[in-house]
Design a protein around this motif. Structure first.
Motif, PDB file in Angstrom:
ATOM      1  N   VAL A 151       0.845  -1.198   0.000  1.00 52.62           N
ATOM      2  CA  VAL A 151       0.000   0.000   0.000  1.00 52.62           C
ATOM      3  C   VAL A 151       0.878   1.245   0.000  1.00 52.62           C
ATOM      4  CG1 VAL A 151      -1.628   1.371   1.371  1.00 52.62           C
ATOM      5  CG2 VAL A 151      -2.027  -1.082   1.040  1.00 52.62           C
ATOM      6  N   GLN A 152       1.915   1.237   0.800  1.00 53.23           N
ATOM      7  CA  GLN A 152       2.810   2.389   0.854  1.00 53.23           C
ATOM      8  C   GLN A 152       3.507   2.617  -0.484  1.00 53.23           C
ATOM      9  OE1 GLN A 152       5.143   1.223   4.278  1.00 53.23           O
ATOM     10  NE2 GLN A 152       3.893   2.458   5.655  1.00 53.23           N
ATOM     11  N   VAL A 153       3.923   1.541  -1.137  1.00 48.49           N
ATOM     12  CA  VAL A 153       4.560   1.661  -2.450  1.00 48.49           C
ATOM     13  C   VAL A 153       3.558   2.196  -3.475  1.00 48.49           C
ATOM     14  CG1 VAL A 153       5.556   0.337  -4.363  1.00 48.49           C
ATOM     15  CG2 VAL A 153       6.330  -0.071  -2.029  1.00 48.49           C
ATOM     16  N   ALA A 154       2.352   1.661  -3.453  1.00 47.30           N
ATOM     17  CA  ALA A 154       1.323   2.130  -4.387  1.00 47.30           C
ATOM     18  C   ALA A 154       1.032   3.604  -4.185  1.00 47.30           C
ATOM     19  CB  ALA A 154       0.047   1.309  -4.208  1.00 47.30           C
ATOM     20  N   MET A 155       0.979   4.035  -2.927  1.00 50.00           N
ATOM     21  CA  MET A 155       0.731   5.449  -2.641  1.00 50.00           C
ATOM     22  C   MET A 155       1.875   6.315  -3.157  1.00 50.00           C
ATOM     23  SD  MET A 155      -1.046   5.175   1.109  1.00 50.00           S
ATOM     24  CE  MET A 155      -1.141   6.938   1.358  1.00 50.00           C
ATOM     25  N   GLN A 156       3.108   5.837  -3.036  1.00 52.92           N
ATOM     26  CA  GLN A 156       4.249   6.603  -3.534  1.00 52.92           C
ATOM     27  C   GLN A 156       4.190   6.721  -5.052  1.00 52.92           C
ATOM     28  OE1 GLN A 156       6.841   8.325  -1.770  1.00 52.92           O
ATOM     29  NE2 GLN A 156       6.830   9.154  -3.831  1.00 52.92           N
ATOM     30  N   TYR A 157       3.892   5.610  -5.729  1.00 48.96           N
ATOM     31  CA  TYR A 157       3.769   5.654  -7.191  1.00 48.96           C
ATOM     32  C   TYR A 157       2.668   6.608  -7.625  1.00 48.96           C
ATOM     33  CZ  TYR A 157       6.953   1.695  -8.036  1.00 48.96           C
ATOM     34  OH  TYR A 157       8.042   0.874  -8.124  1.00 48.96           O
ATOM     35  N   LEU A 158       1.539   6.560  -6.939  1.00 42.20           N
ATOM     36  CA  LEU A 158       0.442   7.465  -7.286  1.00 42.20           C
ATOM     37  C   LEU A 158       0.823   8.916  -7.053  1.00 42.20           C
ATOM     38  CD1 LEU A 158      -2.668   5.509  -6.006  1.00 42.20           C
ATOM     39  CD2 LEU A 158      -2.294   6.330  -8.341  1.00 42.20           C
ATOM     40  N   THR A 159       1.580   9.176  -5.996  1.00 38.14           N
ATOM     41  CA  THR A 159       2.034  10.542  -5.720  1.00 38.14           C
ATOM     42  C   THR A 159       2.935  11.042  -6.849  1.00 38.14           C
ATOM     43  OG1 THR A 159       1.874  10.178  -3.340  1.00 38.14           O
ATOM     44  CG2 THR A 159       3.270  12.001  -4.065  1.00 38.14           C
ATOM     45  N   TRP A 160       3.875  10.196  -7.263  1.00 31.85           N
ATOM     46  CA  TRP A 160       4.748  10.586  -8.378  1.00 31.85           C
ATOM     47  C   TRP A 160       3.945  10.783  -9.651  1.00 31.85           C
ATOM     48  CZ3 TRP A 160       8.586   6.151  -6.971  1.00 31.85           C
ATOM     49  CH2 TRP A 160       9.439   6.576  -5.961  1.00 31.85           C
ATOM     50  N   ALA A 161       3.014   9.865  -9.906  1.00 38.84           N
ATOM     51  CA  ALA A 161       2.180   9.978 -11.109  1.00 38.84           C
ATOM     52  C   ALA A 161       1.369  11.263 -11.077  1.00 38.84           C
ATOM     53  CB  ALA A 161       1.261   8.769 -11.226  1.00 38.84           C
ATOM     54  N   LEU A 162       0.810  11.584  -9.923  1.00 37.29           N
ATOM     55  CA  LEU A 162       0.013  12.797  -9.787  1.00 37.29           C
ATOM     56  C   LEU A 162       0.842  14.033 -10.097  1.00 37.29           C
ATOM     57  CD1 LEU A 162      -2.654  14.128  -9.060  1.00 37.29           C
ATOM     58  CD2 LEU A 162      -2.011  13.956  -6.648  1.00 37.29           C
ATOM     59  N   GLY A 216      -8.254   3.072   3.265  1.00 32.60           N
ATOM     60  CA  GLY A 216      -8.165   1.631   3.458  1.00 32.60           C
ATOM     61  C   GLY A 216      -7.043   1.220   4.385  1.00 32.60           C
ATOM     62  N   SER A 217      -6.065   2.094   4.561  1.00 35.10           N
ATOM     63  CA  SER A 217      -4.926   1.753   5.411  1.00 35.10           C
ATOM     64  C   SER A 217      -4.898   2.553   6.711  1.00 35.10           C
ATOM     65  CB  SER A 217      -3.619   1.974   4.647  1.00 35.10           C
ATOM     66  OG  SER A 217      -3.423   3.342   4.369  1.00 35.10           O
ATOM     67  N   ASP A 218      -5.957   3.305   6.992  1.00 28.96           N
ATOM     68  CA  ASP A 218      -5.999   4.081   8.235  1.00 28.96           C
ATOM     69  C   ASP A 218      -5.732   3.191   9.441  1.00 28.96           C
ATOM     70  OD1 ASP A 218      -6.450   6.523   7.128  1.00 28.96           O
ATOM     71  OD2 ASP A 218      -8.586   6.605   7.581  1.00 28.96           O
ATOM     72  N   GLY A 219      -4.768   3.607  10.235  1.00 32.92           N
ATOM     73  CA  GLY A 219      -4.430   2.874  11.445  1.00 32.92           C
ATOM     74  C   GLY A 219      -3.432   1.757  11.228  1.00 32.92           C
ATOM     75  N   LYS A 220      -3.353   1.216  10.039  1.00 32.22           N
ATOM     76  CA  LYS A 220      -2.464   0.104   9.776  1.00 32.22           C
ATOM     77  C   LYS A 220      -1.011   0.557   9.686  1.00 32.22           C
ATOM     78  CE  LYS A 220      -6.001  -2.487   7.377  1.00 32.22           C
ATOM     79  NZ  LYS A 220      -6.480  -2.979   6.093  1.00 32.22           N
ATOM     80  N   THR A 221      -0.756   1.685   9.028  1.00 35.20           N
ATOM     81  CA  THR A 221       0.621   2.137   8.878  1.00 35.20           C
ATOM     82  C   THR A 221       1.174   2.632  10.210  1.00 35.20           C
ATOM     83  OG1 THR A 221      -0.176   4.290   8.103  1.00 35.20           O
ATOM     84  CG2 THR A 221       0.478   2.681   6.435  1.00 35.20           C
ATOM     85  N   GLU A 222       0.322   3.212  11.045  1.00 33.75           N
ATOM     86  CA  GLU A 222       0.780   3.667  12.354  1.00 33.75           C
ATOM     87  C   GLU A 222       1.147   2.468  13.228  1.00 33.75           C
ATOM     88  OE1 GLU A 222      -2.003   4.814  10.955  1.00 33.75           O
ATOM     89  OE2 GLU A 222      -1.428   6.883  10.540  1.00 33.75           O
ATOM     90  N   GLN A 223       0.371   1.374  13.120  1.00 36.02           N
ATOM     91  CA  GLN A 223       0.658   0.185  13.902  1.00 36.02           C
ATOM     92  C   GLN A 223       1.990  -0.422  13.494  1.00 36.02           C
ATOM     93  OE1 GLN A 223      -2.704  -2.340  13.224  1.00 36.02           O
ATOM     94  NE2 GLN A 223      -4.077  -1.130  14.507  1.00 36.02           N
ATOM     95  N   SER A 224       2.271  -0.427  12.202  1.00 36.16           N
ATOM     96  CA  SER A 224       3.527  -1.022  11.736  1.00 36.16           C
ATOM     97  C   SER A 224       4.713  -0.187  12.191  1.00 36.16           C
ATOM     98  CB  SER A 224       3.530  -1.168  10.212  1.00 36.16           C
ATOM     99  OG  SER A 224       3.552   0.089   9.590  1.00 36.16           O
ATOM    100  N   ALA A 225       4.547   1.110  12.296  1.00 32.53           N
ATOM    101  CA  ALA A 225       5.645   1.972  12.724  1.00 32.53           C
ATOM    102  C   ALA A 225       5.966   1.749  14.197  1.00 32.53           C
ATOM    103  CB  ALA A 225       5.291   3.434  12.470  1.00 32.53           C
TER     104      ALA A 225
END
Length: 55
Positions: free
Chosen positions: A8-19, A44-53
């Protein structure tokens, strides 16, 4: 679950670059779609990335 979060984090980065590129060429319709996709991934990832950190 960690692999999914990383994906999800990689997809978000790609979308940011694409944008950034889409906005540079001025296609507002495509930019709107990229923003919608980015927001969907964030919601869709709310709370999940904070938990992993903190894990």
């Amino acid at each position: 679950m960690t692999d999914q979060i990383a994906d999800v984090q990689v997809a978000m980065q790609y979308l940011t670059w694409a944008l950034e590129k889409i906005e540079a060429v001025g296609n507002q319709e495509a930019a709107a779609h990229a923003r919608i996709a980015l927001e969907a991934l964030r919601k869709g990832s709310d709370g999940k990335t904070e938990q992993s950190a903190s894990a």
